[in-house]
Scaffold this motif. Structure first.
Motif, PDB file in Angstrom:
ATOM      1  N   LEU A 151       7.737   0.621  25.552  1.00  0.00           N
ATOM      2  CA  LEU A 151       6.441   0.576  24.877  1.00  0.00           C
ATOM      3  C   LEU A 151       6.561   1.210  23.494  1.00  0.00           C
ATOM      4  O   LEU A 151       7.038   2.338  23.352  1.00  0.00           O
ATOM      5  N   ALA A 152       6.134   0.485  22.461  1.00  0.00           N
ATOM      6  CA  ALA A 152       6.148   0.984  21.077  1.00  0.00           C
ATOM      7  C   ALA A 152       4.736   0.868  20.522  1.00  0.00           C
ATOM      8  O   ALA A 152       4.248  -0.240  20.268  1.00  0.00           O
ATOM      9  N   ILE A 153       4.088   2.007  20.344  1.00  0.00           N
ATOM     10  CA  ILE A 153       2.684   2.030  19.939  1.00  0.00           C
ATOM     11  C   ILE A 153       2.564   2.141  18.424  1.00  0.00           C
ATOM     12  O   ILE A 153       3.212   2.983  17.793  1.00  0.00           O
ATOM     13  N   GLY A 154       1.726   1.302  17.846  1.00  0.00           N
ATOM     14  CA  GLY A 154       1.330   1.428  16.456  1.00  0.00           C
ATOM     15  C   GLY A 154      -0.134   1.831  16.421  1.00  0.00           C
ATOM     16  O   GLY A 154      -0.988   1.097  16.915  1.00  0.00           O
ATOM     17  N   TYR A 155      -0.419   3.013  15.876  1.00  0.00           N
ATOM     18  CA  TYR A 155      -1.764   3.593  15.973  1.00  0.00           C
ATOM     19  C   TYR A 155      -2.363   3.770  14.585  1.00  0.00           C
ATOM     20  O   TYR A 155      -1.791   4.456  13.735  1.00  0.00           O
ATOM     21  N   PHE A 156      -3.510   3.128  14.353  1.00  0.00           N
ATOM     22  CA  PHE A 156      -4.263   3.312  13.109  1.00  0.00           C
ATOM     23  C   PHE A 156      -5.527   4.084  13.477  1.00  0.00           C
ATOM     24  O   PHE A 156      -6.433   3.545  14.105  1.00  0.00           O
ATOM     25  N   ALA A 157      -5.579   5.365  13.083  1.00  0.00           N
ATOM     26  CA  ALA A 157      -6.720   6.218  13.426  1.00  0.00           C
ATOM     27  C   ALA A 157      -7.758   6.178  12.315  1.00  0.00           C
ATOM     28  O   ALA A 157      -7.436   5.898  11.156  1.00  0.00           O
ATOM     29  N   GLN A 158      -9.018   6.477  12.675  1.00  0.00           N
ATOM     30  CA  GLN A 158     -10.079   6.531  11.672  1.00  0.00           C
ATOM     31  C   GLN A 158      -9.734   7.498  10.553  1.00  0.00           C
ATOM     32  O   GLN A 158     -10.048   7.267   9.390  1.00  0.00           O
ATOM     33  N   GLN A 159      -9.089   8.608  10.906  1.00  0.00           N
ATOM     34  CA  GLN A 159      -8.764   9.636   9.911  1.00  0.00           C
ATOM     35  C   GLN A 159      -7.349   9.470   9.360  1.00  0.00           C
ATOM     36  O   GLN A 159      -6.812  10.380   8.746  1.00  0.00           O
ATOM     37  N   GLU A 160      -6.761   8.280   9.562  1.00  0.00           N
ATOM     38  CA  GLU A 160      -5.368   8.082   9.161  1.00  0.00           C
ATOM     39  C   GLU A 160      -5.165   8.343   7.671  1.00  0.00           C
ATOM     40  O   GLU A 160      -4.151   8.896   7.249  1.00  0.00           O
ATOM     41  N   LEU A 161      -6.158   7.959   6.851  1.00  0.00           N
ATOM     42  CA  LEU A 161      -6.024   8.147   5.410  1.00  0.00           C
ATOM     43  C   LEU A 161      -5.977   9.629   5.057  1.00  0.00           C
ATOM     44  O   LEU A 161      -5.375  10.020   4.054  1.00  0.00           O
ATOM     45  N   ASP A 162      -6.622  10.466   5.889  1.00  0.00           N
ATOM     46  CA  ASP A 162      -6.666  11.902   5.607  1.00  0.00           C
ATOM     47  C   ASP A 162      -5.313  12.565   5.823  1.00  0.00           C
ATOM     48  O   ASP A 162      -5.062  13.645   5.274  1.00  0.00           O
ATOM     49  N   VAL A 163      -4.445  11.976   6.647  1.00  0.00           N
ATOM     50  CA  VAL A 163      -3.157  12.618   6.925  1.00  0.00           C
ATOM     51  C   VAL A 163      -2.072  12.180   5.943  1.00  0.00           C
ATOM     52  O   VAL A 163      -0.964  12.713   5.985  1.00  0.00           O
ATOM     53  N   LEU A 164      -2.365  11.239   5.056  1.00  0.00           N
ATOM     54  CA  LEU A 164      -1.421  10.924   3.990  1.00  0.00           C
ATOM     55  C   LEU A 164      -1.297  12.139   3.067  1.00  0.00           C
ATOM     56  O   LEU A 164      -2.263  12.871   2.852  1.00  0.00           O
ATOM     57  N   ARG A 165      -0.121  12.334   2.510  1.00  0.00           N
ATOM     58  CA  ARG A 165       0.101  13.487   1.632  1.00  0.00           C
ATOM     59  C   ARG A 165      -0.260  13.100   0.199  1.00  0.00           C
ATOM     60  O   ARG A 165       0.426  12.259  -0.407  1.00  0.00           O
ATOM     61  N   PRO A 166      -1.321  13.689  -0.358  1.00  0.00           N
ATOM     62  CA  PRO A 166      -1.817  13.251  -1.681  1.00  0.00           C
ATOM     63  C   PRO A 166      -0.779  13.363  -2.780  1.00  0.00           C
ATOM     64  O   PRO A 166      -0.762  12.544  -3.705  1.00  0.00           O
ATOM     65  N   GLN A 167       0.090  14.368  -2.694  1.00  0.00           N
ATOM     66  CA  GLN A 167       1.042  14.577  -3.789  1.00  0.00           C
ATOM     67  C   GLN A 167       2.249  13.651  -3.692  1.00  0.00           C
ATOM     68  O   GLN A 167       2.989  13.506  -4.672  1.00  0.00           O
ATOM     69  N   ASP A 168       2.454  13.024  -2.538  1.00  0.00           N
ATOM     70  CA  ASP A 168       3.634  12.173  -2.348  1.00  0.00           C
ATOM     71  C   ASP A 168       3.350  10.732  -2.753  1.00  0.00           C
ATOM     72  O   ASP A 168       2.198  10.301  -2.810  1.00  0.00           O
ATOM     73  N   THR A 169       4.402   9.984  -2.982  1.00  0.00           N
ATOM     74  CA  THR A 169       4.300   8.579  -3.394  1.00  0.00           C
ATOM     75  C   THR A 169       4.451   7.671  -2.171  1.00  0.00           C
ATOM     76  O   THR A 169       4.917   8.117  -1.109  1.00  0.00           O
ATOM     77  N   PRO A 170       4.093   6.389  -2.293  1.00  0.00           N
ATOM     78  CA  PRO A 170       4.339   5.460  -1.185  1.00  0.00           C
ATOM     79  C   PRO A 170       5.806   5.421  -0.761  1.00  0.00           C
ATOM     80  O   PRO A 170       6.107   5.371   0.442  1.00  0.00           O
ATOM     81  N   LEU A 171       6.714   5.464  -1.718  1.00  0.00           N
ATOM     82  CA  LEU A 171       8.136   5.426  -1.386  1.00  0.00           C
ATOM     83  C   LEU A 171       8.537   6.662  -0.583  1.00  0.00           C
ATOM     84  O   LEU A 171       9.284   6.561   0.404  1.00  0.00           O
ATOM     85  N   GLU A 172       8.017   7.830  -0.971  1.00  0.00           N
ATOM     86  CA  GLU A 172       8.334   9.058  -0.245  1.00  0.00           C
ATOM     87  C   GLU A 172       7.757   9.012   1.173  1.00  0.00           C
ATOM     88  O   GLU A 172       8.381   9.503   2.125  1.00  0.00           O
ATOM     89  N   HIS A 173       6.582   8.421   1.340  1.00  0.00           N
ATOM     90  CA  HIS A 173       6.015   8.265   2.682  1.00  0.00           C
ATOM     91  C   HIS A 173       6.917   7.383   3.553  1.00  0.00           C
ATOM     92  O   HIS A 173       7.137   7.675   4.736  1.00  0.00           O
TER      93      HIS A 173
END
Length: 650
Positions: A385-407
């Protein structure tokens, strides 16, 4: 009416509108649409006076009252009810005038102030505010809670309620559905359909636009185009218009090529020079039809899962909820929201999860996603089983100072460390190309996430989700920040996805496109919902009506009990009531009896004011009415509080 004539509007160096014109008539409900960055919110800033046109003529009736949802996060200890009441600007002005008039002891001014306070609806302001708050999904027990006690999304709902509370001739709504679930969305649609003023709304929810608008204004290429119809009608008309434009452009290009060929062939011949010159002039006079520059489509796809366990997972007598807080006393039990669920999730299923706010939809999804532990019971996962989870607060856990490539690089490292490599690209150049397929091109892959729009952040989360190559997708409100094009791309990708989808969303268009069965989370359980989304919408409206009728009936029963006590039948339940419950019930009956007396007194005072009393009598009656109303407001709040406590106790 609102008139924009040859308006040019700039935001810094960028031209948002260039010679744009449009008219909005009084009472029209208008959907404002266009791709992200086209200038929809900037046009709202012109309408509310934040920005001013650089050239052209813009008129808005001076007497129109404007209401809109404040975008700042409220920080206040005011109760939810008081915060929403404060949105009624007319009532606030009337209350301020009463205070000022009383300070002057000017009888005539005081009389006029009391009458204006009454006309402004002071007598039913708490009831109006609480109807808005409850309609947007709050519980009766939350009406008196401080605004600061709510999470960000709930505070934004209170901002919406506050805007709806404000008397207005023009209502501006910018993405009002972002923080709503489906039951609150259905309620909001019904409210807006009854709204009497002029409304402009920005939304990426096509069914919401279809339900509440009759006119569509499209922003494209710095121009405004008005279409008579809702969003679906606009799409049909625009497709037809684009087809006609493309045909006209092709025909004109053919004519231009024919003229140019004649000119090139005969311009050097003296015998034909005159005819060639006339064709040169004809080309110069020709008004060129612009080529059709359609908005670039955005598409993506989920890769074929590495395997498809069947069943994906099995739940046996599972209860869902939250453990006690870390600082709770020892022995504090967990909070259980959904109980005793025994269900299997099979390969290829597409399940829409429905349910009113607070019933536990997100809690169920979080538990399946392993973000929460089951309170009891067992969840057995299929092998691989491989779960892909999109949470309501998913955007909040992105790191504001990092770039898409770093993510993406961090995601590769984390996945490698867990031994869960998905078979997707891992080299930096491959990751750049993968980001490019989600419209992160060039320098955007090195742009800090904190400087991105909500839609761009949501696209990055989708990109990271797709890279993980899941076979079970758990999506909790994935469309909140997505524009229409990206929502449609998500729907197409989910339809082609070969794994299993479990979806919580207030976007009915996405639910219709993706799901072929529904689970209803309600009253502490999960059951199949036998019907489609239209049936569910009717179910929500019927439930809301049933709750309103139940409240009315309880008020009548309480009033009857306070006037004529009824000896209870020898049923077991009252005998088992504890002392606290009996005290609450007695206080509720006394409160209700006093409210009956006050309402009778209020009716009598209003009747006397409606006659032709003298100036001195008006002053005295106004003061009496204010005292009665103040006590009535306090008792109404206490009645709701007692009702909530009794409901919780029973």
């Amino acid at each position: 009416m609102i008139t924009l004539k040859n308006i040019t509007l700039r935001r810094g160096a960028k031209v948002i509108l260039d010679g744009a014109s449009v008219t909005v008539n009084p009472g029209e409900k208008v959907g404002l649409v266009g791709r992200n960055g086209a200038g929809k919110s900037t046009l709202f800033a012109l309408l509310n006076g934040t920005l001013h046109e650089d050239s052209g003529d813009y008129t808005l009736p001076a007497q129109w009252r404007l209401a809109q949802v404040a975008q700042d996060m409220p920080e206040t200890d005011m109760s939810a009810t008081d915060f929403v009441i404060a949105g009624d600007t007319r009532l606030a002005a009337a209350q301020a005038e009463v205070t000022a008039a009383e300070a002057t002891e000017d009888g005539e001014r005081m009389a006029h102030a009391y009458m204006e306070l009454h006309d402004a609806g002071a007598h039913d302001a708490p009831a109006r505010a609480q109807a808005l708050i409850l309609g947007l999904g709050f519980k009766t027990t939350e009406l008196d809670q401080p605004v600061n006690s709510f999470s960000g999304g709930w505070r934004m709902r209170l901002q919406l309620a506050r805007a709806l509370m404000c008397p207005s001739d023009l209502l501006l709504l910018d993405e009002p559905t972002n923080h709503l679930d489906l039951d609150a969305l259905v309620w909001l649609e019904a409210w807006l359909q009854r709204y009497q003023g002029t409304m402009l709304v920005i939304s990426h929810d096509r069914e919401f636009l279809d339900a509440v608008t009759q006119v569509t204004v499209h922003i494209e290429n710095a121009k405004l185009t008005r279409y008579g119809g809702n969003y679906s009608k606009f799409e049909d008309m625009r497709a037809e218009q684009m087809e006609l434009q493309q045909a006209a452009y092709a025909k004109q290009q053919e004519k231009i090529a024919h003229l140019q060929k004649f000119i090139d062939r005969f311009k050097a011949k003296a015998s034909k020079a005159k005819q060639a010159q006339s064709r040169v002039k004809a080309l110069g006079r020709m008004e060129r039809i612009a080529p059709l520059l359609a908005e670039a489509d955005f598409t993506f796809e989920f890769k074929e899962p590495a395997n498809l366990p069947n069943p994906m997972l099995a739940m046996q007598d599972v209860s869902f909820g939250y453990p006690p807080p870390d600082d709770a006393p020892a022995g504090t039990p967990p909070t259980v929201i959904v109980r005793n669920v025994s269900k299997s999730v099979l390969a290829g299923q597409r399940i829409g999860i429905l349910g009113a706010n607070g019933q536990g939809k997100s809690t169920v999804v979080k538990t399946i996603a392993r973000a929460l532990q089951p309170i009891s019971g067992e969840i057995t996962e299929g092998k691989g089983l491989a779960i892909g989870y999109f949470a309501q607060q998913e955007l909040d856990v992105l790191r504001p100072q990092d770039t898409p490539l770093e993510h993406m690089i961090r995601l590769v490292k984390d996945t490698t460390a867990r031994g869960q490599l998905s078979g997707q690209p891992t080299r930096e150049q491959d990751l750049r190309s993968f980001l490019g397929s989600f419209n992160f091109t060039g320098d955007q892959v090195k742009q800090s996430v904190g400087s991105m729009s909500g839609g761009e952040k949501a696209r990055l989360v989708l990109c990271m989700l797709v890279w993980q190559r899941p076979n079970l997708l758990l999506l909790d409100e994935p469309t909140n920040h997505l524009d229409l094009a990206t929502r449609e791309a998500l729907g197409m990708a989910l339809n082609e996805f070969e794994g299993t989808v479990m979806l919580v969303s207030h976007d009915r268009s996405l639910l219709r496109a993706v799901c072929d069965e529904f689970w209803l989370v309600s009253r502490g359980g999960i059951d199949p919902f036998d019907g489609d989304l239209d049936d569910y919408q009717r179910y929500l409206l019927d439930e809301a009506k049933r709750q309103r009728e139940a409240i009315k009936e309880s008020v009548k029963e309480a009033a009857a009990a306070s006037v004529k006590p009824v000896t209870p039948a020898p049923a077991a339940k009252p005998a088992r009531e504890d002392n606290r419950t009996r005290q609450l019930r007695r206080e509720l009956e006394k409160t209700d009896a006093r409210m009956v007396e006050l309402n009778q007194a209020k009716t009598a005072l209003e009747a006397r004011l409606a006659g032709h009393p003298s100036l001195a009598e008006i002053t005295e009656l106004g003061q009496q009415l204010q005292v009665v109303q103040s006590e009535l407001d306090t008792l109404e709040e206490r009645w709701l509080e007692l009702s909530g406590q009794l409901e919780a106790a029973g």
